[in-house]
Motif scaffolding. Sequence first.
Motif, PDB file in Angstrom:
ATOM      1  N   PHE A 158       1.048  -1.092   0.496  1.00  0.00           N
ATOM      2  CA  PHE A 158       0.197   0.092   0.034  1.00  0.00           C
ATOM      3  C   PHE A 158       1.194   1.009   0.207  1.00  0.00           C
ATOM      4  O   PHE A 158       0.824   2.250   1.040  1.00  0.00           O
ATOM      5  CB  PHE A 158      -0.922  -0.048   0.904  1.00  0.00           C
ATOM      6  N   PRO A 159       1.464   1.177  -0.847  1.00  0.00           N
ATOM      7  CA  PRO A 159       2.324   2.595  -1.179  1.00  0.00           C
ATOM      8  C   PRO A 159       2.434   4.348  -1.024  1.00  0.00           C
ATOM      9  O   PRO A 159       0.951   4.779  -1.670  1.00  0.00           O
ATOM     10  CB  PRO A 159       3.138   2.353  -2.660  1.00  0.00           C
ATOM     11  N   GLU A 160       2.427   4.764  -0.253  1.00  0.00           N
ATOM     12  CA  GLU A 160       2.029   5.905   0.031  1.00  0.00           C
ATOM     13  C   GLU A 160       1.627   5.978   0.559  1.00  0.00           C
ATOM     14  O   GLU A 160       0.350   5.412   0.661  1.00  0.00           O
ATOM     15  CB  GLU A 160       2.602   6.716  -1.168  1.00  0.00           C
ATOM     16  N   TYR A 161       0.790   7.962   0.268  1.00  0.00           N
ATOM     17  CA  TYR A 161      -0.512   8.063   0.754  1.00  0.00           C
ATOM     18  C   TYR A 161      -1.514   7.706  -0.626  1.00  0.00           C
ATOM     19  O   TYR A 161      -3.102   7.701   0.402  1.00  0.00           O
ATOM     20  CB  TYR A 161      -0.485   9.952   0.660  1.00  0.00           C
ATOM     21  N   LEU A 162      -1.792   7.602  -1.540  1.00  0.00           N
ATOM     22  CA  LEU A 162      -3.057   7.418  -2.647  1.00  0.00           C
ATOM     23  C   LEU A 162      -3.253   6.352  -2.542  1.00  0.00           C
ATOM     24  O   LEU A 162      -4.543   6.229  -1.804  1.00  0.00           O
ATOM     25  CB  LEU A 162      -1.837   7.107  -3.899  1.00  0.00           C
ATOM     26  N   CYS A 163      -2.085   4.761  -1.751  1.00  0.00           N
ATOM     27  CA  CYS A 163      -2.926   3.327  -1.620  1.00  0.00           C
ATOM     28  C   CYS A 163      -4.114   3.055   0.260  1.00  0.00           C
ATOM     29  O   CYS A 163      -4.546   2.664   0.716  1.00  0.00           O
ATOM     30  CB  CYS A 163      -2.345   2.216  -1.475  1.00  0.00           C
ATOM     31  N   TYR A 164      -3.395   4.765   1.058  1.00  0.00           N
ATOM     32  CA  TYR A 164      -3.631   4.109   2.332  1.00  0.00           C
ATOM     33  C   TYR A 164      -4.386   5.798   2.895  1.00  0.00           C
ATOM     34  O   TYR A 164      -5.936   6.183   2.877  1.00  0.00           O
ATOM     35  CB  TYR A 164      -2.268   4.759   3.682  1.00  0.00           C
ATOM     36  N   ASN A 165      -3.731   6.810   3.341  1.00  0.00           N
ATOM     37  CA  ASN A 165      -4.743   7.794   3.382  1.00  0.00           C
ATOM     38  C   ASN A 165      -5.785   9.015   2.275  1.00  0.00           C
ATOM     39  O   ASN A 165      -6.238   8.861   3.051  1.00  0.00           O
ATOM     40  CB  ASN A 165      -3.981   9.236   3.599  1.00  0.00           C
ATOM     41  N   PHE A 166      -5.288   8.111   1.471  1.00  0.00           N
ATOM     42  CA  PHE A 166      -6.614   8.549   0.289  1.00  0.00           C
ATOM     43  C   PHE A 166      -7.633   7.302   0.027  1.00  0.00           C
ATOM     44  O   PHE A 166      -7.981   7.668  -1.536  1.00  0.00           O
ATOM     45  CB  PHE A 166      -5.740   9.470  -0.689  1.00  0.00           C
TER      46      PHE A 166
END
Length: 291
Positions: free
Chosen positions: A83-91
């Motif tokens: 779940f790399p970086e913010y795209l897959c998690y935060n967003f």
Amino acid sequence: MIDLFPLVAQAGPNALPYFDPVLPDRELVLYSARPTVWHPGLPVLFVHHGVGRNGQDYRDYWLPHADANGMLVIAIEFPQAGFPEYLCYNFGNLHAIDGTPNPRKLWTFGIGPRLFDTLRGQGVTSTERYGLFGHSAGGQYVHRMLSFGYRDRVAVAVSANAGTYAMPDMSIDWPWGLGATDVTTDDLRRLLGFPLTLMAGTEDTKTSGRFFPKGVKSMKQGPTRYARAHTYLRTAQDAAAALHVPLQWRVIDVPGVGHDGRRMSDAAAPVIIPLLRARVMEPPSAVTPDI
């Protein structure tokens, strides 16, 4: 199907690799805190970590609260590898890195609700709903998840010290608002009627860290994380007034606390626990009014 009973195999800390059925090639890790005296009817709280992807630490922050208050806490870790970086998690994986929209079934906001359904299906819990707590990047994840309607079984939700917000404003495009998404005006009405609690450390004002969002659109939300929580509430107040609906959100300031996952967890526990215990036995209409 993964057997989830290892999460309650013994009192105290437990852990289990987990693969969501919709995203079976991406490993998650579930870190649980089981109270000494446990049964499936006890409340369940899902905890979402920050940018450090440190689910074990967040589980440990909640260990004493789980045992003292008789609840099962599960910290869902989203490793960078899957779940790399913010795209897959935060967003929430709404878009690929090139901006291409992903189908809703691939949004990571669905992982927690599916996990809860599996816990119920396997008899690990017999409760009807669960609680949510997210700090920092986890606070971003939690409020955005709720914004897209993933709240059918959520009894209480706290978003703490988020760096940016998806403002409840259809004129501001995603991910800083809800414009350019499939959210409708009726969806927004229902969101404003959901009992969301924001928590903001009064000392969460440092802006020098490399993970503090400093882009132009982020800075429009306020100069600090503390300020941005209040901007989010004010925007919701304006939206509720414009739509003529009651607002069920609130901000709780946490005096003397900065960007600290442990201390914010300790501050959130007395907010979450009584509401979670009271609401897990209530019918859905009592928790998520359909306005």
